[in-house]
Design an enzyme around this catalytic site. Structure first.
Site, PDB file in Angstrom:
ATOM      1  N   HIS A  92       0.999  -1.298   0.064  1.00 33.56           N
ATOM      2  CA  HIS A  92      -0.116  -0.069  -0.082  1.00 33.56           C
ATOM      3  C   HIS A  92       0.816   1.371  -0.023  1.00 33.56           C
ATOM      4  CE1 HIS A  92      -3.825   1.772   1.140  1.00 33.56           C
ATOM      5  NE2 HIS A  92      -3.180   2.873   1.144  1.00 33.56           N
TER       6      HIS A  92
ATOM      7  N   HIS B  41       1.438   5.029  -2.229  1.00 31.33           N
ATOM      8  CA  HIS B  41       0.613   5.822  -3.105  1.00 31.33           C
ATOM      9  C   HIS B  41       1.825   6.741  -3.880  1.00 31.33           C
ATOM     10  CE1 HIS B  41      -3.487   5.699  -2.114  1.00 31.33           C
ATOM     11  NE2 HIS B  41      -3.172   5.467  -1.144  1.00 31.33           N
TER      12      HIS B  41
ATOM     13  N   ASP C 123       1.844   9.395  -5.887  1.00 34.11           N
ATOM     14  CA  ASP C 123       2.097  10.866  -5.846  1.00 34.11           C
ATOM     15  C   ASP C 123       2.329  11.204  -4.399  1.00 34.11           C
ATOM     16  OD1 ASP C 123      -0.430  10.023  -5.078  1.00 34.11           O
ATOM     17  OD2 ASP C 123      -1.667  11.438  -5.895  1.00 34.11           O
TER      18      ASP C 123
ATOM     19  N   GLY D 169      -9.457   8.235  -1.657  1.00 37.35           N
ATOM     20  CA  GLY D 169      -9.926   9.499  -1.365  1.00 37.35           C
ATOM     21  C   GLY D 169     -10.530   9.868  -0.148  1.00 37.35           C
TER      22      GLY D 169
ATOM     23  N   HIS E  66      -9.833   0.979  -0.132  1.00 32.79           N
ATOM     24  CA  HIS E  66      -9.521   1.902   0.819  1.00 32.79           C
ATOM     25  C   HIS E  66     -11.016   1.888   1.743  1.00 32.79           C
ATOM     26  CE1 HIS E  66      -6.168   3.665  -1.123  1.00 32.79           C
ATOM     27  NE2 HIS E  66      -5.768   4.234  -0.040  1.00 32.79           N
TER      28      HIS E  66
ATOM     29  N   GLU F 240     -10.642   3.398   7.159  1.00 33.75           N
ATOM     30  CA  GLU F 240      -9.691   4.251   7.359  1.00 33.75           C
ATOM     31  C   GLU F 240     -10.132   5.313   8.445  1.00 33.75           C
ATOM     32  OE1 GLU F 240      -6.213   6.946   5.688  1.00 33.75           O
ATOM     33  OE2 GLU F 240      -7.715   6.537   4.470  1.00 33.75           O
TER      34      GLU F 240
ATOM     35  N   ASP G  60       1.937   3.494   2.863  1.00 30.31           N
ATOM     36  CA  ASP G  60       0.870   4.398   2.547  1.00 30.31           C
ATOM     37  C   ASP G  60       1.459   5.748   1.808  1.00 30.31           C
ATOM     38  OD1 ASP G  60      -1.640   5.350   2.106  1.00 30.31           O
ATOM     39  OD2 ASP G  60      -1.840   6.224   4.101  1.00 30.31           O
TER      40      ASP G  60
END
Length: 331
Positions: free
Chosen positions: A12, A14, A16, A170, A197, A200, A278
């Site tokens: 997991h 990301h 960006d 998101g 996701h 969370e 993450d």
């Protein structure tokens, strides 16, 4: 214990949220993009989230700057290469990186060009370093749904050749799963695996729905199941692995502190858990940091670490051949 030398798996991460701050400056200069500053420490401060944010939405503001330099094939390829290189240097042996192709269309790239550029960067890193990887294509939940299937179609030609899964990411609102049932079904028909996701921000029902409605095989974060009996039981009975991200969960106020994270309770009760970053830059972390924090805070032995490592391998979306290579590294 030498945490750096341990073989690691990150499921997991990301793209960006894991950009080198210096690369933002370099690419901006090459592409005549005006940044708020060209000072490295100032750029870094705009990309790294505070140790504790007001909420997840404040945390997500840290993605704006890196996205500005991820609108060309060259920019995307470089950043993809670098995240795999950074991971390889700290003995991450397999990395699944996720990103939302729809966020990279501002300079005229097609969805296929966006995905292809990322895959090209990853393959270059695989050729130069001891790491294997795959991409997960994310859909941002609060964006219009009319282009979701376009993303799925664009990634379909890369399935099992750099792309493996579909994700929803998101801001998390209760009940989001119902609106994405046809899209998840379409993704599975096209050969995608599914990770979502959910839970969370404490909404355990979302985890239940992600598994029951969307066919999620893994859940991003998922810590909300600790207050939702049905979601907890379904996660266990369906052998769904949780992609826990301890540092991020503290930052976004998903948990009050690392010591209050349900990681150990989940582990002891047989919930399938994995350790992940993450966002390497936004959370100012590495897999070495995450493993060290978890092992020290929850007093895990080397043997227990490798049990978790094996869960990561078995629930990865890697090929069987890569899984065998990764399992051979477990001592």
């Amino acid at each position: 214990m030498n945490y750096l030398n341990l073989p690691k798996i990150d499921l997991h991460c990301h793209l960006d949220g894991s950009v080198r701050p210096q690369s933002v400056i370099d690419i901006a200069l090459q592409q005549n993009i005006t940044l708020p500053s060209n000072d490295l420490s100032e750029i870094q401060s705009l990309m790294v989230a505070p140790d504790t944010c007001l909420n997840l939405d404040e945390y997500l503001t840290r993605f704006e700057l890196p996205l500005s330099v991820m609108q060309t094939a060259a920019g995307i390829e470089r950043i993809a290469f670098e995240v795999f290189e950074d991971a390889a240097i700290e003995n991450v042996k397999y990395l699944e990186v996720r990103f939302a192709p729809l966020l990279h269309l501002q300079s005229g790239l097609t969805l296929q060009q966006v995905i292809g550029s990322a895959v090209k960067g990853m393959k270059r890193a695989e050729a130069q370093h001891d790491i294997k990887g795959n991409f997960i294509l994310s859909i941002i939940r609060n964006m219009p749904k009319d282009r979701v299937n376009e993303v799925i179609d664009a990634g379909a030609s890369f399935i099992n050749n750099g792309v493996v899964a579909f994700d929803l990411a998101g801001s998390e609102l209760p009940g989001f799963c119902e609106g994405f049932i046809p899209h998840a079904k379409y993704a599975v028909e096209k050969g995608y695996r599914v990770t979502i996701h959910a839970g969370e921000q404490g909404v355990g029902q979302n985890v239940h729905d992600a598994i029951a409605m969307l066919g999620a095989e893994r859940i991003g974060h998922g810590i909300g199941i600790n207050a939702h009996k049905q979601a907890y039981e379904l996660t266990k009975s369906e052998s769904v692995a949780l992609e826990t991200c301890p540092t991020s969960n503290v930052q976004t106020k998903a948990v009050d502190s690392l010591s209050s994270h349900p990681f150990r309770e989940f582990y002891k009760d047989g919930v399938l858990i994995t350790i992940n970053t993450d966002n390497r830059t936004v959370s100012n972390t590495t897999m070495t940091d995450e493993v060290r924090k978890v092992m020290q805070e929850f007093d895990l032995s080397r043997e227990e670490y490798f049990e978790i490592y094996k869960v990561s391998v078995e629930h990865s979306f890697a090929s069987d051949a890569v899984k065998q290579q990764l399992l051979a590294l477990a001592e």
